[in-house]
Design a protein around this motif. Structure first.
Motif, PDB file in Angstrom:
ATOM      1  N   ARG A  41       0.831  -1.215   0.000  1.00 51.63           N
ATOM      2  CA  ARG A  41       0.000   0.000   0.000  1.00 51.63           C
ATOM      3  C   ARG A  41       0.860   1.257   0.000  1.00 51.63           C
ATOM      4  O   ARG A  41       0.528   2.254  -0.648  1.00 51.63           O
ATOM      5  N   LEU A  42       1.980   1.220   0.715  1.00 51.20           N
ATOM      6  CA  LEU A  42       2.890   2.377   0.710  1.00 51.20           C
ATOM      7  C   LEU A  42       3.463   2.620  -0.690  1.00 51.20           C
ATOM      8  O   LEU A  42       3.594   3.766  -1.131  1.00 51.20           O
ATOM      9  N   ILE A  43       3.810   1.530  -1.385  1.00 46.56           N
ATOM     10  CA  ILE A  43       4.324   1.656  -2.749  1.00 46.56           C
ATOM     11  C   ILE A  43       3.253   2.237  -3.659  1.00 46.56           C
ATOM     12  O   ILE A  43       3.531   3.117  -4.498  1.00 46.56           O
ATOM     13  N   GLN A  44       2.017   1.771  -3.501  1.00 43.64           N
ATOM     14  CA  GLN A  44       0.926   2.301  -4.329  1.00 43.64           C
ATOM     15  C   GLN A  44       0.706   3.783  -4.054  1.00 43.64           C
ATOM     16  O   GLN A  44       0.493   4.576  -4.991  1.00 43.64           O
ATOM     17  N   GLU A  45       0.782   4.188  -2.776  1.00 47.65           N
ATOM     18  CA  GLU A  45       0.615   5.605  -2.429  1.00 47.65           C
ATOM     19  C   GLU A  45       1.741   6.447  -3.034  1.00 47.65           C
ATOM     20  O   GLU A  45       1.515   7.566  -3.506  1.00 47.65           O
ATOM     21  N   TRP A  46       2.949   5.909  -3.023  1.00 48.25           N
ATOM     22  CA  TRP A  46       4.087   6.617  -3.625  1.00 48.25           C
ATOM     23  C   TRP A  46       3.880   6.781  -5.134  1.00 48.25           C
ATOM     24  O   TRP A  46       4.164   7.843  -5.697  1.00 48.25           O
ATOM     25  N   CYS A  47       3.374   5.741  -5.766  1.00 45.02           N
ATOM     26  CA  CYS A  47       3.115   5.816  -7.208  1.00 45.02           C
ATOM     27  C   CYS A  47       2.077   6.891  -7.516  1.00 45.02           C
ATOM     28  O   CYS A  47       2.242   7.680  -8.457  1.00 45.02           O
ATOM     29  N   VAL A  48       1.009   6.934  -6.704  1.00 39.08           N
ATOM     30  CA  VAL A  48      -0.043   7.936  -6.919  1.00 39.08           C
ATOM     31  C   VAL A  48       0.513   9.344  -6.698  1.00 39.08           C
ATOM     32  O   VAL A  48       0.217  10.277  -7.454  1.00 39.08           O
ATOM     33  N   ALA A  49       1.354   9.498  -5.672  1.00 38.34           N
ATOM     34  CA  ALA A  49       1.935  10.806  -5.368  1.00 38.34           C
ATOM     35  C   ALA A  49       2.829  11.311  -6.498  1.00 38.34           C
ATOM     36  O   ALA A  49       3.019  12.527  -6.646  1.00 38.34           O
ATOM     37  N   HIS A  50       3.391  10.409  -7.278  1.00 36.99           N
ATOM     38  CA  HIS A  50       4.289  10.804  -8.366  1.00 36.99           C
ATOM     39  C   HIS A  50       3.654  10.595  -9.740  1.00 36.99           C
ATOM     40  O   HIS A  50       4.350  10.460 -10.739  1.00 36.99           O
ATOM     41  N   ARG A  51       2.335  10.569  -9.743  1.00 31.48           N
ATOM     42  CA  ARG A  51       1.625  10.367 -11.015  1.00 31.48           C
ATOM     43  C   ARG A  51       1.947  11.484 -12.001  1.00 31.48           C
ATOM     44  O   ARG A  51       2.033  11.256 -13.219  1.00 31.48           O
TER      45      ARG A  51
END
Length: 410
Positions: free
Chosen positions: A79-89
């Motif tokens: 989930r942390l990786i997914q949040e990081w991906c969204v933050a750098h969309r």
């Protein structure tokens, strides 16, 4: 998406750095499905599964022995990786999808414990269809043995519909050595496979294909004697040949080829296969380029060429001598080159006209590439035999034609 940053990158790229704790220690790539092993270290599932599959029994980071090979999903890190991906969309990074977890072994055991019933079997079939991981979870002796009992009508509440459903699940999960023995070792079960494979009015093609897949699994997990028993059963060979000849069902063709290959490992089955039309059917598939399992198809063709009448059946199935030679020469450019060369030896041996056809079709260059490409010793022997066989067909103007030194290297 255009301009997106590849998830595999773990170093500074386009001003973006993937945090080290999001990267797999093995691949150094961004983890898509982080899992934790018994030592407490986390890896990407694909990487650690490959590590274990190659025979390693230690943790790649700590080098400590792995107490077991259970992989526990690290949902928090994912989930942390997914949040990081969204933050750098805005920088073109795409969110990793939430991986579908393998079936819960407890769920599989619970469904099996319910006994043979359509709802449980349909749920098991759905799980098996979802992924290879689910099929691996289901590939236990307990599950397979229960499916064998249900597929072959051993229960009091058995019905044709229930047996067909169990056979469909068994076709997906496969058989181990013990379960294969339970099938081949009982005459009535072998006869059941032959009856379903024989098809006829009222037997759906899907049921025939599933029976073929179970026959292939049983043959693959058995020895020569059991394969011979299976191949001798009424309806088995004819049914598998019919699958290979199916026009609009790729799965049927693949299952038929795989099963014939497994059965023809036993010498006793080769004359039976030739008599059933397997040599012609397989050669036709190879010539048309429609063999879904080209390596196994050519390996079976090579073996059947050695059986009485097999060589002639292969030539006829491919559309004649010249067509058979051309098809086999074309096949020598792929992974099945060794088997194509072996079959070509049988087809052109003793026929000068076909040897000339082989040379014209480019067999020499294919053989040289085969030998120089680091093939096995067995493949080299076949290539050497074929080179010598075709030497008399080489043009006299070719300096290679009269060079014994050329062949000595091979």
């Amino acid at each position: 998406m255009p301009g997106s940053v590849p998830l595999a990158l773990g170093l500074d790229t386009a001003g973006l750095q993937v945090p080290w704790y999001f990267r797999c220690p093995i691949s150094l790539e961004l983890m898509r499905d982080p899992v934790t092993v018994s030592t407490g270290q986390t890896y990407d599932r694909a990487s650690i599964e490959s590590w274990v599959a190659t025979g390693n029994t230690t943790c790649p980071v700590t080098r400590a022995p792995l107490a077991d090979f259970t992989l526990i999903p690290n949902h928090t890190l994912r989930r942390l990786i997914q949040e990081w991906c969204v933050a750098h969309r805005s920088m073109g990074v795409e969110r990793i999808p939430t991986p579908k977890q393998p079936a819960d072994p407890d769920l599989v055991r619970s469904l099996v414990a319910q006994g043979p019933g359509l709802p449980a079997l349909r749920r098991l079939r759905a799980l098996a269809r979802e992924s290879d991981k689910n099929r691996l979870v289901m590939a236990t002796h307990e599950t397979r043995a229960a499916l064998v009992e249900a597929a072959f009508g051993s229960g009091a509440a058995s019905s044709e519909e229930l047996e067909a459903e169990a056979m469909a699940v068994l076709a997906l999960v496969g058989l181990g050595e013990a379960e294969a023995a339970e099938v081949v070792g009982r005459e009535e079960r072998v006869a059941r496979l032959g009856k379903v494979l024989g098809g006829g009015a009222g037997v759906p093609l899907e049921a025939t294909v599933n029976a073929g897949a179970v026959a292939e699994a049983a043959a693959s997990a058995s020895g020569a004697e059991a394969r011979a028993v299976l191949g001798a059963a009424e309806g088995v060979m004819d049914g598998l040949v019919a699958l290979v000849e199916e026009k609009a069902n790729a799965r049927a063709v693949r299952v038929g080829i795989r099963a014939l290959f497994a059965l023809c490992l036993a010498k006793e089955n080769r004359p039976r296969a030739v008599a059933a039309g397997a040599a012609s059917a397989l050669a036709r598939r190879v010539a048309e380029g429609g063999a879904g399992e080209p390596e196994r198809a050519l390996a079976a063709v090579e073996r059947l060429c050695r059986a009485e009448g097999g060589r002639d059946a292969v030539v006829a199935g491919a559309g004649g001598g010249a067509a058979a030679v051309a098809a086999l020469v074309r096949a020598m450019s792929g992974r099945a080159a060794e088997h194509a060369a072996g079959a070509l030896v049988a087809v052109v041996g003793g026929c000068e006209a076909l040897q000339v056809e082989a040379v014209r079709a480019g067999a020499m260059s294919q053989l040289l590439m085969l030998v120089q490409g680091g093939c096995s010793e067995r493949a080299k022997r076949k290539a050497q035999h074929l080179l010598k066989l075709l030497r008399s067909a080489w043009p006299n103007t070719d300096c290679i034609a009269n060079s014994d030194d050329f062949l000595q290297h091979y």
